[in-house]
Each structure stands twice: as C-alpha cells, then as structure tokens.
Design an enzyme around this catalytic site. Structure first.
Site, PDB file in Angstrom:
ATOM      1  N   TYR A  15       0.824  -1.283   0.216  1.00 55.55           N
ATOM      2  CA  TYR A  15       0.310  -0.138   0.108  1.00 55.55           C
ATOM      3  C   TYR A  15       0.761   1.599   0.124  1.00 55.55           C
ATOM      4  O   TYR A  15       0.988   2.543  -0.472  1.00 55.55           O
ATOM      5  CB  TYR A  15      -1.111   0.188   1.325  1.00 55.55           C
ATOM      6  N   ILE A  33      -7.566  11.978   8.778  1.00 52.73           N
ATOM      7  CA  ILE A  33      -9.028  12.380   8.390  1.00 52.73           C
ATOM      8  C   ILE A  33      -9.681  12.064   8.987  1.00 52.73           C
ATOM      9  O   ILE A  33      -9.935  10.356   8.158  1.00 52.73           O
ATOM     10  CB  ILE A  33      -8.872  13.075   6.694  1.00 52.73           C
TER      11      ILE A  33
END
Ligand SMILES: NC(=O)c1ccc[n+]([C@@H]2O[C@H](COP(=O)([O-])OP(=O)(O)OC[C@H]3O[C@@H](n4cnc5c(N)ncnc54)[C@H](O)[C@@H]3O)[C@@H](O)[C@H]2O)c1
Length: 286
Positions: free
Chosen positions: A171, A204
């Site tokens: 990732y 976030i």
C-alpha cells in the site's frame, strides 16, 4: 476555460469563487475527502462531475450541492474498470469538450494484509485501487485538457507514501508511486499548460478511516500528544488544499506533494507528552 496563463492575474479580492465556470471531475467524489472536495469546488463555482462507485453516495452529494445552489452530476463509475472510465470520459467530453480540473481521489488501505501473508492477488488489488486508476483516468482526460489550453490535476495519495508505513509496504509503495507520478507528469506537461500536484492526507475522519467509531471513541485530549496541530482532521482540511491547488491561486505551483496531516509527517520522532507537558524522544517521559 483554461486554468493556466490567464493573461492577466486578477486582483486577489476578485477570487471569491475560485473555480467559477470550471469543470471538475472528482473520483470517489461521493463521500469522505472526495465528497468534501466536490462540495467545496461546487461552492466555488465549478460544475462537478462526480465519478463514484456507490450510487447512493453520489446522488446524496449531488442533491446537497444542488440544494446549496451549485452544479453537479453523478456518474456511477468503478475507476478500476477501463470501460467505466471510457463511459465517464465520453459523458464529460460530450457535455463540455474537456475537464479543467481532475482530482484522482480513490484509494483504500483495506483489506490490510501483512506482507508475509500477502499474495500476487492482494498486491494487484493494492495496485489497482491505489495507483493504476489514477494513471487511467489521467490518460483519459489529459489530451482534451491540453487541447483546451490547460488544466490542473490533483492526486490524493497518502502520507504513508511519504514515510515508512509498517502496516502494508505494498500500500505504501502504491501511494509513493502516485506521488512520483504526480512529480513526473508535472515535469513533462507543464509547458502544455497542465499543473499536477498531490496531497498526502493523514488523520482525516471519513467513512474509511473512522477515528470516532474506534473502540475507545474520540481520543479527545490525546490528539494533543499525537498530532502537532493537536486535533483530528476533517475532510474539509484536504478539500481546502485541493481547492487551492486546482485554482489559479496555485498557477505557479506544480509537481509538489503536500502532506495534509496535522503535522504527523514533520513531527516524527518527537512526541508531545500530555503528562510531562513537553516533547520527549524516548518511550518514558523523563
Ligand atoms: N482519511 C484519511 O485519513 C486518509 C489517510 C491517508 C490517505 N487517504 C486517501 O484519501 C483518499 C480518500 O480517502 P477517504 O478516507 O475519504 O476514503 P472513503 O473510503 O471514506 O471515501 C472514498 C470514496 O471513494 C468511493 N470509491 C471507492 N472505490 C471506488 C472506485 N473503485 N471507483 C469510484 N469510487 C470509489 C467510495 O464509495 C467513497 O465515496 C484515498 O485515496 C485514501 O487512500 C485518506
């Protein structure tokens, strides 16, 4: 309308609606960071073309934008599928001839597979979800952007592409690939009126990264110890940076990757101890 070389740089006080008359394609624009970008861009006068896999999320965001007096359309698109991206491209070009702004926002760290347990299938999933689609969607819109006089591309990757991410190196590497794609594309196409910049989010609060739903709930005062700005981030935080990068406010900015992370990247190694009330660089505050 071109986003580059406007000829005359307007006085800053005129720039209340930073994307007036622009067409902006936002992938994954139905929720999370992409949803906030769609709403903010529309509030600044853009017609937003939302490319979203989840029809409910897409329709909800379009309805919100229209209710607020803005303009948006929903396209049900899986950006991993080239047929879907072809259909999106045809729909946008038929209506407008080109896009002025493209935000490649889709990405996901899930499912987390530890590297020792990973497989060619899981590597390929990470590749398709976090890198390949951005190449595909950019390729789909770039030529018409150039023919239209220019444009701005904003790639949302991750702070995990800018630091060592222990959770899943595949990732992290795909996010780093998108960050470097940003840099290289900017170097190659600046003279054609194309600006390309990236955003590396962290912390976030979104449906994907749902800090508030964690077992211990909102970490409250502990955010002070965790992030240099001392709080959790909201989708509007990266959306504001995306607005800046997409607009002529950033007309001399290209090839940069900006962490929008509350300072976690820059703060690495030193930790704020809420008990000692000072910075420490060892496990126990002395
Ligand atoms: N939230 C964070 O703190 C954080 C941290 C690092 C990186 N990011 C990156 O920011 C981007 C947005 O993250 P988020 O947290 O808002 O995610 P999210 O999952 O909350 O929202 C992503 C949106 O994209 C849509 N989507 C997913 N797959 C799609 C596909 N194949 N085609 C079209 N639409 C698709 C989803 O339905 C959703 O509306 C991602 O690239 C993510 O990796 C986020």
């Amino acid at each position: 309308m071109t986003t580059q070389n406007p000829g005359r740089v307007p006085p800053i006080e005129d720039w209340n609606r930073l994307l007036e008359g622009r067409v902006a394609v936002v992938t994954g624009g139905g929720d999370g960071i992409g949803g906030a970008i769609s709403r903010l861009f529309a509030a600044h006068g853009a017609l937003v073309e939302i490319a979203e896999i989840d029809p409910g999320r897409a329709e909800r965001t379009v309805a919100d934008i229209r209710a607020a007096g803005g303009r948006a359309r929903a396209h049900v698109v899986d950006v991993r599928r080239s047929e879907d991206v072809d259909t999106l491209r045809a729909a946008v070009l038929a209506e407008h001839g080109a896009a002025d702004v493209l935000v490649n926002n889709v990405g996901d760290y899930r499912p987390i597979v530890r590297f020792a347990d990973s497989s060619p299938e899981s590597w390929n999933e990470m590749y398709e979800l976090n890198f390949l689609h951005a190449v595909r969607v950019t390729h789909a819109f770039l030529t018409s952007m150039i023919a239209n006089g220019g444009g701005s591309i904003v790639n949302i990757h991750s702070v995990e592409g800018m630091r060592g991410y222990p959770g899943d190196p595949v990732y992290g590497a795909m996010k780093a690939a998108l960050s470097h794609f940003t840099t290289c594309l900017a170097a190659g196409y600046g003279r054609k009126g194309i600006r390309v910049n990236g955003i590396g989010p962290d912390l976030i609060q979104t449906p994907q990264v749902d800090y508030l739903a964690d077992a211990d709930g909102d970490a409250g005062d502990l955010w002070e110890a965790w992030a240099p700005v001392g709080r959790l981030g909201w989708p509007t935080d990266p959306a504001r940076v995306a607005l800046f990068l997409a607009s002529d406010m950033a007309s001399f900015v290209t090839g940069h990757n900006i962490p929008v992370d509350g300072g976690t990247l820059t703060g690495g190694g030193w930790f704020y101890s809420p008990t000692a009330r000072r910075f420490v660089n060892r496990p126990r505050a002395l």
